[in-house]
Enzyme design. Structure first.
Site: not given
Ligand code: F6P
Length: 329
Positions: A10, A78, A108-109, A132, A134, A136, A178
């Site tokens: 993300g 991703r 992120g992770d 990120t 988050d 986290d 998340r």
């Molecule tokens: O970047 C992390 C995050 O923001 C999470 O908090 C969230 O659940 C996820 O990305 C949403 O990702 P996407 O852009 O794939 O919907």
């Protein structure tokens, strides 16, 4: 060194500031920088940032005027192919063929797990930056983008509070996270919410309804409840339904902030963090480090082994959970 830089997962406000820091620190150190577009997916597809001279190399001017911009000029993705060995081998082979001897992944992770898998086949150095919203990842006080996401949530809460107060309602405001309650807890405190439902603490609906009854008895006319999307009872809509089933004393509405939180100009805290970490990542590569993430602890840059960064949960500070309880009268 020829250093590859990319963003993955993300997007987060401040990623551009981090790219700029990596490029400028690396060029100052006499290195070359290759910008890899669209994260691991772009790496597999050999999709490189092309400069004004038509070369796949990042120049000083490639990163002009991006410090303040949200998103990422390198784009992101991703990439499920990085979960499997053929994808990991292919990524290593692309890096080898293009003479890229070091990497700075920003993400992120999932980004770190991708780097861990890649390092089984890639002999070059890899030092990642935490990007990120988050917050986290363990081992760093904050991740790039977190402060901006909190600021965006608080701005939205101030607006929601106006309508909540006019109509004497309870609003549930769902924020991202998340597995983490960081954005929900920090924005609850900074935006004056009464309650935060986060994955780190049990969400007890009958107890919350009792708390709401007491607030109402004390004359409180509006309530904001922050809900982390990863709460064990679900998102804002799920918790709204449960509150209604338990005779919540306020009329309720739910708002989901969603991807709004990932956009916008980074706040100064995220810019500073990104600049510090991007430059420090290059310094770590120069010193021969690999297999780690850079972070900031108590204002100082630190190296965090990947396994420590993604092991377990970056705990929200318990004293801030207690502070919110004390403030929500
Ligand atoms: O970047 C992390 C995050 O923001 C999470 O908090 C969230 O659940 C996820 O990305 C949403 O990702 P996407 O852009 O794939 O919907």
């Amino acid at each position: 060194m020829r250093i590859g830089v990319f963003c993955s997962g993300g997007d987060a406000p401040g990623m551009n500031a981090c790219i700029r820091a990596v490029v400028r620190a690396a060029l100052a150190g006499g290195h070359e920088v290759v910008g890899i577009r669209r994260g691991y997916q772009g790496l597999l597809e050999e999709d490189f940032h092309i400069n004004a001279e038509g070369q796949p190399r990042m120049t000083l001017r490639c990163v002009s005027n991006i410090l303040q911009r949200g998103g990422t000029i390198l784009h992101t993705s991703r990439c499920s192919q990085m979960y499997k060995e053929p994808g990991q081998r292919r990524a290593a082979e692309v890096l080898h063929r293009h003479g890229i001897d070091a990497l700075v992944p920003i993400g992120g992770d999932g980004t770190i797990r991708g780097a861990m898998a890649l390092s089984r086949f890639y002999p070059g150095r890899i030092v990642s930056c935490p990007g990120t919203i988050d917050n986290d990842l363990c081992g760093t006080d904050a991740t790039i983008g977190f402060y901006t996401a909190v600021s965006t949530a608080v701005e939205a809460m101030d607006k929601v509070r106006d309508t909540a107060e006019s109509h004497e309602r309870l609003f549930l405001v769902e924020v991202m996270g998340r597995h983490s309650g960081y954005i929900a807890l920090y924005s609850a405190l900074a935006g004056g919410a009464e309650i935060a439902c986060i994955p780190e603490t049990p969400t007890d609906i009958p107890a919350i309804v009792e708390q709401l009854r007491q607030m109402k008895a004390r004359g409180k006319t509006s309530v904001l409840m922050m809900v982390a999307e990863g709460d064990e009872l679900g998102g804002a809509a799920d918790i709204q339904r449960l509150l209604q089933e338990h005779q919540c004393p306020y009329p309720t509405r739910a708002v989901v902030l969603g991807h709004l939180q990932r956009g916008g100009c980074p706040v100064p805290e995220d810019r500073l963090l990104a600049l510090q970490l991007g430059a420090f990542a290059v310094e770590c590569l120069e010193q021969g480090h690999s297999g780690c993430m850079v972070g900031v602890r108590d204002g100082r840059p630190v190296r965090v082994p990947w396994a420590d960064a993604v092991r377990g949960h970056h705990r929200v500070p318990p004293e801030l959970v207690r502070l919110l309880e004390a403030m929500s009268r």
